[in-house]
Design an enzyme around this catalytic site. Structure first.
Site, PDB file in Angstrom:
ATOM      1  N   GLY A  12       4.718 -19.524  -1.369  1.00 36.30           N
ATOM      2  CA  GLY A  12       6.094 -19.255  -1.762  1.00 36.30           C
ATOM      3  C   GLY A  12       6.523 -19.855  -3.079  1.00 36.30           C
ATOM      4  CG  ASN A  14       5.414 -15.900  -7.771  1.00 42.85           C
ATOM      5  OD1 ASN A  14       5.765 -15.696  -8.930  1.00 42.85           O
ATOM      6  ND2 ASN A  14       4.150 -16.039  -7.424  1.00 42.85           N
ATOM      7  CG  LEU A  85      -0.574 -11.298   2.036  1.00 45.18           C
ATOM      8  CD1 LEU A  85      -1.643 -12.274   2.485  1.00 45.18           C
ATOM      9  CD2 LEU A  85      -0.796 -10.885   0.585  1.00 45.18           C
ATOM     10  CG  LEU A  87       0.475  -0.802   3.901  1.00 46.31           C
ATOM     11  CD1 LEU A  87       0.037   0.501   4.559  1.00 46.31           C
ATOM     12  CD2 LEU A  87       0.892  -0.558   2.465  1.00 46.31           C
ATOM     13  CG  ASN A 102       3.861  -6.158  -4.504  1.00 45.12           C
ATOM     14  OD1 ASN A 102       4.032  -7.263  -3.963  1.00 45.12           O
ATOM     15  ND2 ASN A 102       2.665  -5.665  -4.737  1.00 45.12           N
ATOM     16  CG  HIS A 104      -1.647  -6.637  -7.449  1.00 50.77           C
ATOM     17  ND1 HIS A 104      -1.992  -6.748  -6.110  1.00 50.77           N
ATOM     18  CD2 HIS A 104      -2.819  -6.535  -8.127  1.00 50.77           C
ATOM     19  CE1 HIS A 104      -3.305  -6.690  -5.995  1.00 50.77           C
ATOM     20  NE2 HIS A 104      -3.828  -6.557  -7.199  1.00 50.77           N
ATOM     21  CG  ASP A 145      -1.682  -3.468  -4.515  1.00 48.25           C
ATOM     22  OD1 ASP A 145      -0.609  -4.089  -4.391  1.00 48.25           O
ATOM     23  OD2 ASP A 145      -2.762  -3.867  -4.061  1.00 48.25           O
TER      24      ASP A 145
HETATM   25  C1  GAR Z   1       0.921 -14.410  -6.107  1.00 48.02           C
HETATM   26  O1  GAR Z   1      -0.069 -14.679  -7.057  1.00 48.02           O
HETATM   27  C2  GAR Z   1       1.120 -12.924  -5.956  1.00 48.02           C
HETATM   28  O2  GAR Z   1       0.882 -12.203  -7.125  1.00 48.02           O
HETATM   29  C3  GAR Z   1       0.082 -12.604  -4.912  1.00 48.02           C
HETATM   30  O3  GAR Z   1       0.167 -13.650  -3.985  1.00 48.02           O
HETATM   31  C4  GAR Z   1       0.462 -14.837  -4.713  1.00 48.02           C
HETATM   32  C5  GAR Z   1       1.534 -15.592  -3.953  1.00 48.02           C
HETATM   33  O4  GAR Z   1       1.663 -16.882  -4.474  1.00 48.02           O
HETATM   34  N1  GAR Z   1       0.346 -11.318  -4.305  1.00 48.02           N
HETATM   35  C6  GAR Z   1      -0.630 -10.525  -3.903  1.00 48.02           C
HETATM   36  O5  GAR Z   1      -1.810 -10.822  -3.995  1.00 48.02           O
HETATM   37  C7  GAR Z   1      -0.171  -9.184  -3.339  1.00 48.02           C
HETATM   38  N2  GAR Z   1      -1.259  -8.273  -3.230  1.00 48.02           N
HETATM   39  P1  GAR Z   1       2.906 -17.775  -4.052  1.00 48.02           P
HETATM   40  O6  GAR Z   1       2.996 -17.735  -2.531  1.00 48.02           O
HETATM   41  O7  GAR Z   1       2.577 -19.141  -4.538  1.00 48.02           O
HETATM   42  O8  GAR Z   1       4.119 -17.215  -4.705  1.00 48.02           O
END
Ligand code: GAR
Length: 195
Positions: A12, A14, A85, A87, A102, A104, A145
């Site tokens: 979390g 982000n 993660l 759908l 989203n 990626h 995606d």
């Molecule tokens: C991020 O890097 C995001 O881009 C990725 O999960 C991470 C979450 O990090 N998302 C995916 O891979 C989606 N396919 P966080 O929990 O530290 O924000």
């Protein structure tokens, strides 16, 4: 006054940046953080920042109206996926057309699709010997995606990079760009299609 919900399955970081960015924002607010994992870091981060949280399981997400009902009762206008993660089911896609965003951790259309998340993406990019990677921020549709791309940013990969060091570079791009791209997209799309 657009109201956001963030879906996340993991640490979390982000989600935290997004909540902090919009704290005190004149128009946009983060109202709710939802997770499929009760022990995910994102749940604690949201609680510490005073944002309401909701945890759901696979059955309630795919077989009931529990999540869309919560989104409606919180009057959510846009959904942000920040490391989520699963759908998105049809009932939520239908309720939020063009209003789910989203992030990626690679340059789509490369390295997307089912099973491509977090470190598995960075491992694939390093194994392929690509000279660059980056982030893709995109609208969400019924496939993993594949929704329309809103924004991409790149970083260089050197011979010394590992999946872990690439993850750090990609996270830096995410922290720098994701909140601003959300702000611009939500502001623009709220005007095009008034809520
Ligand atoms: C991020 O890097 C995001 O881009 C990725 O999960 C991470 C979450 O990090 N998302 C995916 O891979 C989606 N396919 P966080 O929990 O530290 O924000």
């Amino acid at each position: 006054m657009p109201r956001l919900a963030i879906f996340a399955s993991g640490n979390g970081t982000n989600a935290q940046r997004i909540i902090e960015y919009f704290s005190g924002h004149p128009t946009i607010t983060v109202k709710l953080v939802l997770s499929n994992k009760p022990d995910a870091g994102v749940v604690d981060r949201a609680k510490n920042l005073g944002v309401e949280t909701m945890v759901f399981n696979r059955l309630s997400f795919y077989e009931t109206g529990m999540v869309p009902e919560k989104l409606t009762s919180c009057r959510i206008d846009f959904i942000i996926l920040a490391g989520f993660l699963w759908l998105i089911p049809k009932n939520i896609l239908t309720a939020y057309p063009g209003r789910i965003i989203n992030i990626h951790p690679a340059l789509l259309p490369k390295y997307g699709g089912k099973g491509m998340f977090g470190n598995s993406v960075h491992e694939a990019v390093i194994a392929a010997g690509d000279p660059e990677s980056g982030i893709t921020i995109h609208h969400v549709d019924e496939n993993y995606d594949e929704g329309r791309i809103i924004f991409q940013a790149k970083c260089t990969i050197t011979e010394k990079d590992t999946p872990e060091s690439l993850a750090v570079k990609v996270h830096q791009l995410e922290y720098r760009h994701f909140p601003e791209v959300i702000e611009q997209t939500v502001t623009r799309d709220s005007k095009i299609n008034p809520i």
